[in-house]
Design an enzyme around this catalytic site. Structure first.
Site, short mmCIF file in Angstrom:
data_model
loop_
_atom_site.label_atom_id
_atom_site.label_comp_id
_atom_site.label_asym_id
_atom_site.label_seq_id
_atom_site.Cartn_x
_atom_site.Cartn_y
_atom_site.Cartn_z
N LYS A 1 1.00 -1.48 0.05
CA LYS A 1 0.00 -0.24 -0.43
C LYS A 1 1.18 1.54 0.05
O LYS A 1 0.48 2.10 -0.88
CB LYS A 1 -1.32 0.62 1.57
N LYS B 1 -7.26 -12.80 -6.60
CA LYS B 1 -8.32 -12.68 -5.82
C LYS B 1 -9.49 -11.43 -5.91
O LYS B 1 -9.08 -10.59 -6.50
CB LYS B 1 -7.86 -12.61 -4.27
N LYS C 1 -12.31 -5.67 -3.75
CA LYS C 1 -13.13 -4.37 -3.65
C LYS C 1 -12.46 -3.20 -4.58
O LYS C 1 -13.28 -2.45 -4.52
CB LYS C 1 -13.32 -4.19 -2.85
#
Ligand code: TRP
Length: 327
Positions: free
Chosen positions: A112, A193, A196
């Site tokens: 991140k 995966k 969102k």
């Protein structure tokens, strides 16, 4: 006494069938066996900038989806993290026993922070706050996906360190998952995966997607160049569609085999779309009812905070005593 469970979801992006099959559905199934607390972790969400009005709306939407998915506020508590200030208060105390090196090693932090121009301190502190979410309720069971396993391991390390410095204070959260949820992959790229935050409208099926939208996404899902389902030779895309169906229907391998073996991909997709839509529709109906009942949702959240607040307060009080803090 029932063991206490805590898990949390960030109120960002759109909850999708991967969140449902991987977490929510599992929570609904276990909620009777545990004293469950499910958090909408808005303080985690603001570790990266969120548009304020949008964040506020998302918090309520997420709560409504929890309820629509079957979380029963009579058995389980739904709590918005920022409405119980002890999460943040305990996080500070835990920060003070956490070596920076432990935090810099977190793979999610590394990923991140690379994407940010300036790295907010909150991004580094993220797993300490997550640890506080768990420890403030002395939760023994924390159902999370594989992607949060490293954070959970860190939570145990922090708890252990605190306990060894100040004396037994925290229940050790377990690492084992009571019941693993399904791991749903992206429809456009079945090697990743379902996420969102991933771009691309064909990637995820949102829990709020209209039936036609969900159908269209499934019909366009990546498969392979074979004509039909061959269980001896399933490519990741076809496997993903089958796994989604199994998870929704509660089918085992034999049943899936009987349902899908030999189907041409077009027919497979139609069948999968029927299954998905038949589960989304009742959820969406309940969602609309919840949203249309004035005061219901805010009432559930207020009651949730009130119910768990005493647990959080007593943990923080104990921690203050152990550390020699004044209040
Ligand atoms: N970090 C978790 C996620 O992104 C969400 C979360 C926050 C959480 N606090 C938690 C999960 C405590 C379990 C327990 O998925």
């Amino acid at each position: 006494m029932k063991a206490r469970v805590f898990s949390g979801v960030q109120p960002t992006g759109n909850l999708h069938i991967g969140n449902y099959l991987g977490a929510l559905k599992n929570w609904v199934e276990i909620q009777g066996n545990y004293e469950s607390i499910f958090g909408i972790v808005d303080l985690h969400a603001v570790t990266v900038y969120q548009e304020p009005a949008e964040l506020r709306a998302k918090i309520l939407e997420t709560a409504a989806l929890f309820l629509a998915a079957g979380i029963d506020p009579k058995h389980s508590t739904i709590v918005v993290q920022s409405s119980v200030p002890e999460h943040a208060e305990l996080a500070w105390m835990l920060t003070c026993v956490t070596p920076v090196g432990w935090l810099e090693r977190m793979t999610q932090y590394k990923a991140k922070s690379q994407a940010q121009e300036t790295v907010g301190d909150g991004l580094l502190q993220y797993p300490v706050l997550m640890t506080a979410d768990i420890l403030v309720y002395q939760a023994a069971v924390v159902p999370v996906g594989e992607d949060q396993a490293q954070h959970l391991e860190l939570a145990r390390d922090i708890a252990q360190r605190f306990n060894s410095l100040y004396g037994e204070t925290f229940v050790m959260p377990g690492t084992s998952l009571p019941l693993a949820g399904a791991r749903v992959m992206g429809l456009d790229d079945p090697t990743k995966k379902m996420s969102k935050s991933a771009a691309g409208s064909g990637h995820a099926i949102g829990l709020s997607d209209a039936p036609e939208v969900a159908r269209k996404k499934i019909m366009r899902a990546t498969t392979d160049s074979q004509p039909a389902v061959d269980f001896e030779n399933l490519s990741p895309g076809v496997l993903n569609l089958i796994e989604i169906s199994k998870a929704f229907m509660g089918w085992g391998s034999q049943q899936a085999n009987a349902e899908f073996s030999g189907l041409r991909y077009g027919d497979l997709k139609k069948k999968v779309a029927d299954i998905v839509v038949s589960h989304l529709e009742p959820m969406q109906k309940r969602y609309a009812e919840i949203m249309n009942e004035p005061g219901y949702l805010t009432g559930v959240l207020k009651e949730g905070a009130e119910r768990v607040s005493p647990i959080a307060k007593s943990t923080v009080q104990l921690v203050k005593e152990r550390m020699g803090l004044y209040a």
